[in-house]
Scaffold this motif. Sequence first.
Motif, mmCIF file in Angstrom:
data_model
loop_
_atom_site.group_PDB
_atom_site.id
_atom_site.type_symbol
_atom_site.label_atom_id
_atom_site.label_comp_id
_atom_site.label_asym_id
_atom_site.label_seq_id
_atom_site.Cartn_x
_atom_site.Cartn_y
_atom_site.Cartn_z
ATOM 1 N N LEU A 1 0.824 -1.203 0.000
ATOM 2 C CA LEU A 1 0.000 0.000 0.000
ATOM 3 C C LEU A 1 0.857 1.251 0.000
ATOM 4 O O LEU A 1 0.434 2.317 -0.435
ATOM 5 C CB LEU A 1 -0.915 0.011 1.233
ATOM 6 N N ASN A 2 2.091 1.122 0.494
ATOM 7 C CA ASN A 2 2.934 2.311 0.597
ATOM 8 C C ASN A 2 3.805 2.542 -0.628
ATOM 9 O O ASN A 2 4.508 3.536 -0.704
ATOM 10 C CB ASN A 2 3.833 2.194 1.831
ATOM 11 N N VAL A 3 3.794 1.604 -1.552
ATOM 12 C CA VAL A 3 4.579 1.822 -2.762
ATOM 13 C C VAL A 3 3.736 2.677 -3.701
ATOM 14 O O VAL A 3 2.775 2.202 -4.296
ATOM 15 C CB VAL A 3 4.958 0.483 -3.424
ATOM 16 N N SER A 4 4.104 3.938 -3.799
ATOM 17 C CA SER A 4 3.173 4.896 -4.410
ATOM 18 C C SER A 4 2.886 4.592 -5.874
ATOM 19 O O SER A 4 1.747 4.634 -6.310
ATOM 20 C CB SER A 4 3.726 6.310 -4.272
ATOM 21 N N ASP A 5 3.916 4.276 -6.667
ATOM 22 C CA ASP A 5 3.638 4.107 -8.095
ATOM 23 C C ASP A 5 2.763 2.879 -8.357
ATOM 24 O O ASP A 5 2.034 2.833 -9.333
ATOM 25 C CB ASP A 5 4.923 4.063 -8.919
ATOM 26 N N LEU A 6 2.818 1.914 -7.462
ATOM 27 C CA LEU A 6 1.954 0.747 -7.611
ATOM 28 C C LEU A 6 0.508 1.092 -7.338
ATOM 29 O O LEU A 6 -0.390 0.706 -8.086
ATOM 30 C CB LEU A 6 2.369 -0.336 -6.632
ATOM 31 N N GLY A 7 0.290 1.830 -6.255
ATOM 32 C CA GLY A 7 -1.070 2.230 -5.912
ATOM 33 C C GLY A 7 -1.683 3.021 -7.051
ATOM 34 O O GLY A 7 -2.831 2.805 -7.440
ATOM 35 N N ASN A 8 -0.864 3.888 -7.615
ATOM 36 C CA ASN A 8 -1.317 4.697 -8.737
ATOM 37 C C ASN A 8 -1.682 3.816 -9.932
ATOM 38 O O ASN A 8 -2.744 3.962 -10.539
ATOM 39 C CB ASN A 8 -0.207 5.680 -9.102
ATOM 40 N N ALA A 9 -0.776 2.877 -10.250
ATOM 41 C CA ALA A 9 -1.029 1.985 -11.384
ATOM 42 C C ALA A 9 -2.293 1.167 -11.138
ATOM 43 O O ALA A 9 -3.080 0.925 -12.056
ATOM 44 C CB ALA A 9 0.162 1.062 -11.604
ATOM 45 N N PHE A 10 -2.490 0.759 -9.890
ATOM 46 C CA PHE A 10 -3.676 -0.009 -9.541
ATOM 47 C C PHE A 10 -4.932 0.814 -9.813
ATOM 48 O O PHE A 10 -5.884 0.325 -10.431
ATOM 49 C CB PHE A 10 -3.593 -0.389 -8.058
ATOM 50 N N LEU A 11 -4.896 2.079 -9.395
ATOM 51 C CA LEU A 11 -6.050 2.945 -9.626
ATOM 52 C C LEU A 11 -6.306 3.138 -11.119
ATOM 53 O O LEU A 11 -7.455 3.114 -11.570
ATOM 54 C CB LEU A 11 -5.834 4.305 -8.956
ATOM 55 N N ILE A 12 -5.225 3.332 -11.888
ATOM 56 C CA ILE A 12 -5.382 3.512 -13.337
ATOM 57 C C ILE A 12 -6.037 2.272 -13.937
ATOM 58 O O ILE A 12 -6.986 2.363 -14.731
ATOM 59 C CB ILE A 12 -4.011 3.767 -13.998
ATOM 60 N N SER A 13 -5.540 1.104 -13.540
ATOM 61 C CA SER A 13 -6.097 -0.132 -14.089
ATOM 62 C C SER A 13 -7.566 -0.292 -13.721
ATOM 63 O O SER A 13 -8.392 -0.653 -14.557
ATOM 64 C CB SER A 13 -5.310 -1.344 -13.582
ATOM 65 N N ILE A 14 -7.878 -0.016 -12.451
ATOM 66 C CA ILE A 14 -9.271 -0.112 -12.007
ATOM 67 C C ILE A 14 -10.139 0.867 -12.797
ATOM 68 O O ILE A 14 -11.201 0.516 -13.317
ATOM 69 C CB ILE A 14 -9.388 0.211 -10.503
ATOM 70 N N ALA A 15 -9.648 2.097 -12.915
ATOM 71 C CA ALA A 15 -10.435 3.134 -13.587
ATOM 72 C C ALA A 15 -10.683 2.752 -15.040
ATOM 73 O O ALA A 15 -11.811 2.826 -15.527
ATOM 74 C CB ALA A 15 -9.710 4.477 -13.510
ATOM 75 N N ARG A 16 -9.639 2.311 -15.729
ATOM 76 C CA ARG A 16 -9.848 2.007 -17.144
ATOM 77 C C ARG A 16 -10.750 0.795 -17.297
ATOM 78 O O ARG A 16 -11.546 0.730 -18.232
ATOM 79 C CB ARG A 16 -8.528 1.801 -17.881
ATOM 80 N N THR A 17 -10.628 -0.168 -16.372
ATOM 81 C CA THR A 17 -11.470 -1.347 -16.470
ATOM 82 C C THR A 17 -12.936 -0.980 -16.281
ATOM 83 O O THR A 17 -13.793 -1.372 -17.078
ATOM 84 C CB THR A 17 -11.048 -2.401 -15.430
ATOM 85 N N ILE A 18 -13.216 -0.189 -15.238
ATOM 86 C CA ILE A 18 -14.615 0.132 -14.945
ATOM 87 C C ILE A 18 -15.189 1.072 -16.014
ATOM 88 O O ILE A 18 -16.204 0.765 -16.650
ATOM 89 C CB ILE A 18 -14.746 0.749 -13.536
ATOM 90 N N ILE A 19 -14.502 2.189 -16.240
ATOM 91 C CA ILE A 19 -15.035 3.160 -17.204
ATOM 92 C C ILE A 19 -15.088 2.548 -18.603
ATOM 93 O O ILE A 19 -16.102 2.599 -19.292
ATOM 94 C CB ILE A 19 -14.177 4.442 -17.221
ATOM 95 N N GLY A 20 -13.956 1.927 -18.999
ATOM 96 C CA GLY A 20 -13.886 1.364 -20.344
ATOM 97 C C GLY A 20 -14.954 0.329 -20.590
ATOM 98 O O GLY A 20 -15.589 0.297 -21.648
ATOM 99 N N THR A 21 -15.195 -0.529 -19.592
ATOM 100 C CA THR A 21 -16.183 -1.583 -19.778
ATOM 101 C C THR A 21 -17.587 -1.006 -19.864
ATOM 102 O O THR A 21 -18.366 -1.382 -20.749
ATOM 103 C CB THR A 21 -16.109 -2.603 -18.625
ATOM 104 N N ILE A 22 -17.901 -0.077 -18.958
ATOM 105 C CA ILE A 22 -19.258 0.492 -18.969
ATOM 106 C C ILE A 22 -19.533 1.185 -20.300
ATOM 107 O O ILE A 22 -20.559 0.944 -20.948
ATOM 108 C CB ILE A 22 -19.435 1.477 -17.793
#
Lengths: 321, 477
Positions: free
Chosen positions: A88-109
Amino acid sequence: MAKTKQEKLDAKAEKQYYRSHKKSHKLSFGDVTFNVIDYVFFGVFTLLCFFPFYFLFINTISNNDLVQRGQITFYPKGINFDNYIAMLNVSDLGNAFLISIARTIIGTIVMVLATAFVGYLVTKKEMWGRKFWYRFLVITMYFNAGTIPWFLNMSMLGLTNNFLAYIIPGIVAPYNIILVKTYIESIPGELEESALIDGAGFFTVWRKIIFPLSKPILATIAIFGAVGHWNSFTDSLILMQNAPELFTLQHRLYIYLNTSSNLAQVMSTGGSAASNAAASMMNQKVLKYTISMVTVIPILVVYPFMNRYFEKGIMLGAVKG
Amino acid sequence: MKYEISSKEKRAEVVLWISRVATFLSVFLLFFPQASPTRITSLIGKNVSLFTSAVSYGTLTSEMGRALNRGWLSYFSITILYIGAVLILLGIIAAVVCACTSLGNLRLKKFGMPFGVGGALAAILGLVLVYISYTQVLLTDRPEKVEPSFPGGFFVYAFLILVILITSIITLIMLPKADKNEKFYMEPKFKLFLMFLPFAMLCFVFSYLPLYGWRYAFFDYSAGGTLSADNFVGFKWFTNLFQSEATKADVVRVLRNTLAMSGLGIATSWLPMAFAIFLNEIKVGWFKRIVQTFTTIPNFISWVLVYAIALAIFSTDGFINTAFGGDTNYLMGNHLIWLKMLAWGTWKGIGWSAIIYIAGISGIDQQLYEAATVDGAGRFQKMWHVTVPGLLPTYFVMLLMSVANVLSNGMDQYLVFKNAQNVSTIEVLDLYVYTLGIQNGNIPLSTVIGMVKSVVSVVLLFGANGISKAIRGESIV
């Protein structure tokens, strides 16, 4: 009452008959050998598919020193979840996770809504030039200009280093449109006709009638779309060259896997002091395993739910004609 | 409910068609850098179209950072240029609204025409701003660096926008007054078409427009360079493919890898069918379900994750070495790399590919099995003479598809497994194009290879389709 009892008895007798019949039917030696080989083969293959995930998992929850020394092979030792908390403290990972989640949810909808709507439109025979437009869409499945023209085109459209590049190109998905169109054509037309006669517009008919009725097929394409988005990696690699903050989780994982030696170096590229500290608690091997688990867990979690849509999807694809 | 068209409206229709065509052209040309009215200096990227200039200030200015910092170009002139581009784009969007509503009834037309006039006026203002920006750029003290030039696209757009303005005004005058009680109405065929139009646009922009990039194959182009008559080289890059020894050697090597790995894939394409048939012989329900569930999972993880797994199992400190002793890194080196890639592909895909055959088996008529049993067929005979023929049509389609895709094995798998030691035997066509074009920046040559690949693939696909039609009377595309 008596009759049902009699029926039950009959059923029981029948069962017994079959059981005894089965027993009396001797399995030949060849049959037994075949069965053994068959079961063993599939058992082993299933293990091959399951074990790697299990191996990664037990390594991430075990004592890190033991992992480093390669002592975790078949079962975890010293179970703890500190690695995941450290992630959770590795910042670039958390960011990448959010990007992936965002693109998955928005892109799919967006993709599902657009596909549902276009799939409906191309079933309407009244549409001006329907045949032409349908072919115009479908034919794009069979050719592509190639990676470089695609990349140059995306950069011309201003879609490099831009989050929208994950979403917009996926809106029109011809294969999914075919699936939805085929499905909608199988829905009886009376409902729609009566609504149209009652004065409802095409959009209303779509929203109130067609869309709810085509939910099963939409669920199928949503799952495939979401998995595709989550796993997508080359678009991040090619289009986001100057925007590390937009890298997807898969891309990050790829970078981590390829940074072989110096852990401090991994962390210093875009890592804050906090993430460096978090990373120093883990060794490089554990770090790789944990990131891999973080990337695969969403798939494993939704997998049981999507399982039942698989067959439907692949069969519909096969009969598209 | 069909509305009557008056003779005046009919005459206006001719003018309207001119307006629609002009609007269509102005939208179409938005995406072509050559037609962009905004390219007033050579510092604006050669890949920047009017659309790019209007939606992405960053791309517009990406190559002029130095010029702006040193004061060769004023921020003022570029801002003006950007605002002009935005205005032209907005004007065109308004003109599109006008063109769309013009397909409706009189009331709708009357409603939409002001958009056409307003849009055209906004776009003219935009063009004026672009011109002002151009005069500003002309004042630069370093003309040899900035290279101001008056873009030909300016005249194209000026013409189109004038046409839109004039036709809109004419129709506005020609059309009779609309009855206030009349409702907005449009024929269903146009209504449906207009609802579809945005998606057709998206499809065009992302699937057809890249084909225009094939022109790079005919130029000596490097990133940021220009495409002009000067560096037009005709078929140089095509002949280079056959004449340059280095390129030829590379292409032959890459083609060999591609064909070898695709060939192995085709040679083992019956495996999923066998998988399904043998799985079907398992009669214990829960075991079958478990097998199916777990063997399908790998299909849903990305190749990056497959590589992560490969590292965990086969690298120097991976499972194999720690569990059985040893320190071999099975992932380095190119020993048996084609077979290893095949094995990973099979591991990932077989459970998934088998599903279609499993479904196929359940679709086979049970009476066939019963008849075979009566005739004294044993288990294997039934598998061979009933199940296999039942699945062959499906297999045939799959086989033809994989033949058609022989050149496209994707780059993900090979990119992740690539390393310095195995690169020569793992690099397939798709990966080579990526390395050559994106990493090494040889855009023309990689475009040529991509072109040839696309054309061959399409030919193969239609060939396969023809075979399918001839043999089975069914097409596969």
